[in-house]
Design an enzyme around this catalytic site. Structure first.
Site, mmCIF file in Angstrom:
data_model
loop_
_atom_site.group_PDB
_atom_site.id
_atom_site.type_symbol
_atom_site.label_atom_id
_atom_site.label_comp_id
_atom_site.label_asym_id
_atom_site.label_seq_id
_atom_site.Cartn_x
_atom_site.Cartn_y
_atom_site.Cartn_z
ATOM 1 N N ASP A 141 0.833 -1.205 0.000
ATOM 2 C CA ASP A 141 0.000 0.000 0.000
ATOM 3 C C ASP A 141 0.865 1.253 0.000
ATOM 4 O O ASP A 141 0.454 2.314 0.453
ATOM 5 C CB ASP A 141 -0.914 -0.022 1.230
ATOM 6 C CG ASP A 141 -2.024 1.017 1.139
ATOM 7 O OD1 ASP A 141 -2.569 1.387 2.209
ATOM 8 O OD2 ASP A 141 -2.332 1.453 0.014
ATOM 9 N N LYS A 144 2.974 3.534 -5.577
ATOM 10 C CA LYS A 144 2.445 2.553 -6.532
ATOM 11 C C LYS A 144 3.510 2.083 -7.528
ATOM 12 O O LYS A 144 3.439 0.966 -8.008
ATOM 13 C CB LYS A 144 1.230 3.138 -7.259
ATOM 14 C CG LYS A 144 0.152 3.685 -6.292
ATOM 15 C CD LYS A 144 -0.144 2.750 -5.123
ATOM 16 C CE LYS A 144 -0.819 3.468 -3.973
ATOM 17 N NZ LYS A 144 -0.777 2.695 -2.701
ATOM 18 N N ASP A 169 -3.192 -3.015 -2.531
ATOM 19 C CA ASP A 169 -4.230 -1.997 -2.569
ATOM 20 C C ASP A 169 -4.062 -1.146 -3.833
ATOM 21 O O ASP A 169 -2.970 -1.069 -4.413
ATOM 22 C CB ASP A 169 -4.146 -1.095 -1.327
ATOM 23 C CG ASP A 169 -5.349 -0.159 -1.218
ATOM 24 O OD1 ASP A 169 -5.209 0.921 -0.633
ATOM 25 O OD2 ASP A 169 -6.425 -0.513 -1.736
ATOM 26 N N ASN A 170 -5.129 -0.495 -4.280
ATOM 27 C CA ASN A 170 -5.075 0.533 -5.329
ATOM 28 C C ASN A 170 -4.663 0.042 -6.702
ATOM 29 O O ASN A 170 -4.077 0.809 -7.486
ATOM 30 C CB ASN A 170 -4.123 1.668 -4.924
ATOM 31 C CG ASN A 170 -4.401 2.174 -3.547
ATOM 32 O OD1 ASN A 170 -3.558 2.102 -2.643
ATOM 33 N ND2 ASN A 170 -5.602 2.718 -3.345
ATOM 34 N N GLU A 199 -11.266 4.296 -1.365
ATOM 35 C CA GLU A 199 -11.745 4.623 -0.017
ATOM 36 C C GLU A 199 -12.579 5.917 -0.001
ATOM 37 O O GLU A 199 -12.209 6.918 -0.591
ATOM 38 C CB GLU A 199 -10.566 4.747 0.973
ATOM 39 C CG GLU A 199 -9.432 5.617 0.530
ATOM 40 C CD GLU A 199 -8.327 4.831 -0.164
ATOM 41 O OE1 GLU A 199 -8.609 3.762 -0.704
ATOM 42 O OE2 GLU A 199 -7.192 5.302 -0.176
HETATM 43 O O1 LIG Z 1 -0.266 7.105 -2.747
HETATM 44 C C1 LIG Z 1 -0.914 6.302 -2.057
HETATM 45 N N1 LIG Z 1 -0.324 5.551 -1.179
HETATM 46 C C2 LIG Z 1 1.107 5.635 -1.089
HETATM 47 C C3 LIG Z 1 1.532 6.070 0.220
HETATM 48 C C4 LIG Z 1 2.725 6.542 0.293
HETATM 49 C C5 LIG Z 1 3.438 6.719 1.558
HETATM 50 O O2 LIG Z 1 4.743 7.116 1.146
HETATM 51 C C6 LIG Z 1 4.736 8.541 1.109
HETATM 52 C C7 LIG Z 1 4.116 8.752 2.432
HETATM 53 O O3 LIG Z 1 5.071 8.294 3.370
HETATM 54 C C8 LIG Z 1 2.956 7.826 2.448
HETATM 55 O O4 LIG Z 1 2.743 7.383 3.750
HETATM 56 C C9 LIG Z 1 -2.388 6.215 -2.187
HETATM 57 C C10 LIG Z 1 -3.047 7.175 -2.936
HETATM 58 C C11 LIG Z 1 -4.430 7.120 -3.068
HETATM 59 N N2 LIG Z 1 -5.072 8.126 -3.855
HETATM 60 O O5 LIG Z 1 -6.311 8.035 -4.059
HETATM 61 O O6 LIG Z 1 -4.378 9.043 -4.321
HETATM 62 C C12 LIG Z 1 -5.177 6.109 -2.467
HETATM 63 C C13 LIG Z 1 -4.520 5.133 -1.730
HETATM 64 O O7 LIG Z 1 -5.224 4.107 -1.130
HETATM 65 C C14 LIG Z 1 -3.130 5.164 -1.586
HETATM 66 O O8 LIG Z 1 -2.541 4.156 -0.870
HETATM 67 MG MG LIG Z 2 -3.902 2.539 -0.539
#
Ligand SMILES: O=C(NC/C=C/[C@H]1OC[C@H](O)[C@@H]1O)c1cc([N+](=O)[O-])cc(O)c1O
Ligand SMILES: [Mg+2]
Length: 214
Positions: A141, A144, A169-170, A199
């Site tokens: 998660d 990406k 996820d995603n 979500e």
């Molecule tokens: O970038 C996403 N997840 C990546 C998370 C990235 C982690 O790394 C950068 C930061 O430390 C964060 O905690 C994401 C983005 C969306 N979205 O709708 O943009 C929806 C999701 O479920 C996601 O997991």
């Molecule tokens: Mg996610």
């Protein structure tokens, strides 16, 4: 001074959730995200699919890539058997600091090891640093564009065994096209798509569950 969204999410947990009650922490975050501010937690709809996979696998060792504020960390850990170990990697120190407090509020600190840093750096150190042989379950998660390289890295480091489960996820929104293409065409995996929604929205998203065949 201006607070951050993770800080406001933590405040909502401390205000509305009961200490030591993981489900109330999950509920408080979902309520915050529905009523106040969207945030990138896996959420309750995909969260129920996550719960069913965790319950089915009943893992002794879990790796989560991308802690964010600890919502899925708490969700997973609340379903683990007594001696199970969940290691969660988070790149962003601010998010990690918030996640530690969310995990503490849920009373799950002894089941969860939160590691700050880049997945690419830490995956090769899992055996030596944490005494992990293989992971029974991996929840992807994080960024990406890291799903595919990190999956290949886990294979190379021998962290997957016959039957290990990857849950991503995603895979539709934001999307992980290179990961999906690889995992669905590789003879080393058997994959299944669980259709759901991004979500707290009506947009399509889903979880890809893949079994490593060894
Ligand atoms: O970038 C996403 N997840 C990546 C998370 C990235 C982690 O790394 C950068 C930061 O430390 C964060 O905690 C994401 C983005 C969306 N979205 O709708 O943009 C929806 C999701 O479920 C996601 O997991
Ligand atoms: Mg996610």
């Amino acid at each position: 001074t201006q607070t951050t969204r993770p800080q406001r999410m933590l405040a909502a947990v401390q205000k509305n959730a009961t200490r030591g009650d993981p489900r109330s922490v999950v509920k408080a975050i979902d309520q915050f995200c529905r009523q106040k501010e969207w945030a990138m937690n896996v959420g309750d709809e995909k969260g129920c699919i996550l719960d069913s996979v965790v319950t089915e696998v009943n893992p002794a060792t879990v790796l989560e890539l991308g802690t964010y504020c600890g919502y899925s960390t708490v969700r997973i850990a609340s379903l683990l058997p007594p001696d199970a170990k969940l290691i969660t990697l988070e790149f962003n120190p601010h998010n990690a600091a918030i996640a530690r407090q969310v995990i503490a509020w849920a009373g799950l600190g002894d089941k969860i090891q939160l590691v700050e840093g880049a997945s690419g750096d830490w995956i090769p150190k899992m055996k030596e640093k944490f005494g992990i042989e293989t992971f029974d379950l991996v929840f992807l998660d994080h960024w990406k564009d890291r799903y595919l390289p990190d999956t290949k890295l886990m294979e190379e480091c021998g962290l997957l065994r016959k039957g290990s489960i990857l849950l991503a996820d995603n895979v539709i929104s934001p999307g992980t096209p290179d990961y999906l293409e690889y995992i669905r065409n590789s003879p080393r995996y058997k994959s299944q798509y669980f259709r759901s929604h991004l979500e707290y929205t009506k947009a399509e998203d889903g979880l890809e569950k893949s079994v490593f065949l060894g």
